[in-house]
Enzyme design. Structure first.
Site, short mmCIF file in Angstrom:
data_model
loop_
_atom_site.label_atom_id
_atom_site.label_comp_id
_atom_site.label_asym_id
_atom_site.label_seq_id
_atom_site.Cartn_x
_atom_site.Cartn_y
_atom_site.Cartn_z
N GLY A 169 46.48 35.46 38.37
CA GLY A 169 45.73 34.37 37.75
C GLY A 169 45.14 33.55 38.88
N GLU A 170 45.07 32.26 38.70
CA GLU A 170 44.57 31.36 39.74
C GLU A 170 45.74 30.49 40.17
OE1 GLU A 170 43.56 28.33 41.22
OE2 GLU A 170 42.69 29.84 42.52
N SER A 171 46.20 30.68 41.38
CA SER A 171 47.46 30.06 41.83
C SER A 171 47.43 28.54 41.78
CB SER A 171 47.82 30.54 43.23
OG SER A 171 46.81 30.22 44.16
N HIS B 7 47.94 44.51 41.50
CA HIS B 7 48.29 44.38 40.08
C HIS B 7 48.82 45.70 39.54
CE1 HIS B 7 46.41 40.42 39.34
NE2 HIS B 7 45.63 40.77 40.34
N ARG C 92 45.39 33.56 50.99
CA ARG C 92 44.68 33.72 49.72
C ARG C 92 43.36 34.46 49.92
NH1 ARG C 92 44.56 28.14 46.59
NH2 ARG C 92 43.14 29.47 45.47
N CYS D 177 50.02 39.02 42.90
CA CYS D 177 48.79 38.33 43.27
C CYS D 177 49.02 36.81 43.33
CB CYS D 177 47.65 38.73 42.35
SG CYS D 177 46.01 38.43 43.05
N ILE E 48 42.48 42.46 43.25
CA ILE E 48 41.45 41.57 42.71
C ILE E 48 41.60 40.22 43.39
CG2 ILE E 48 40.49 40.48 40.65
CD1 ILE E 48 41.86 42.77 39.02
N ARG E 49 40.68 39.87 44.27
CA ARG E 49 40.77 38.62 45.04
C ARG E 49 42.17 38.46 45.61
NH1 ARG E 49 39.47 34.34 41.03
NH2 ARG E 49 40.23 33.03 42.70
N GLU F 227 50.44 46.20 36.91
CA GLU F 227 50.35 46.19 35.45
C GLU F 227 49.01 46.72 34.95
OE1 GLU F 227 48.45 42.26 36.59
OE2 GLU F 227 50.00 43.59 37.40
#
Length: 189
Positions: free
Chosen positions: A47-49, A168, A105, A79, A132-133, A170
């Site tokens: 997600g966005e930490s 990821h 990051r 992530c 992903i990022r 998952e």
């Protein structure tokens, strides 16, 4: 075995599906009442930490999750979850700060820098890794075991009850990482 999956944002449903395909019982963690009973394990998804860290504080989950992790509840952070667990974050502020690692990051760049590869993970052989990022680990502490590297970057590591991944697992079809985590919970890894 009951595994709580932080369900504030990110690919939490995919984690739940993967765990349930391996026979684990799961539940979503959205607020403090979801943690009335002690879980056997925790997953902090991507997600966005920064947003996740703020939500943990706003929803009253921060102290409870940190306490569970520090009292040896197994946790897997993917992530953004890796960043939440890192004691040190280059260019940012630590959040839960329970694992002796330094995280960088967006080490692979922005969304356009996302990619997929196969690389060895722990003792399971090559697995699919979706970045992903993604962050990387630059400074693992002395008790941190490196479990995977891609292009010389540390992308998976473990310190006692904590497992972190830059990628990821998952989002793929291979349950190897989730099986490894279930084995951690059972004391077999």
């Amino acid at each position: 075995m009951r595994i709580g999956v932080l369900a504030l944002q990110g690919a939490f449903i995919e984690h739940i599906r993967m765990l349930e395909s391996l026979g684990a019982e799961t539940f979503e963690i959205r607020n403090i009442s979801d943690l009335k009973e002690r879980p056997d394990g925790l997953i902090l998804p991507g997600g966005e930490s920064t947003v996740m860290s703020k939500l943990l504080q706003d929803l009253g989950l921060y102290e409870k999750l940190r306490s569970l992790i520090l009292s040896d509840t197994p946790v897997m952070g993917t992530c953004a979850g890796l960043i939440l667990l890192a004691k040190y974050v280059e260019g940012g502020r630590p959040s839960l700060a329970t694992m002796d690692i330094t995280a960088v990051r967006n080490a692979y760049g922005r969304q356009l820098g996302s990619f997929e590869t196969y690389a060895p993970f722990a003792d399971t052989g090559d697995i699919q890794m979706t970045f992903i990022r993604a962050p990387v680990i630059t400074a693992p502490g002395k008790n941190v075991v490196v479990l995977a590297q891609v292009d010389g970057n540390i992308v998976a590591a473990r310190e006692e009850n904590q497992l972190v991944l830059s990628f990821h697992p998952e989002l793929g079809k291979d349950p190897a990482v989730h099986r490894y985590f279930i084995n951690m919970i059972s004391g077999n890894a």
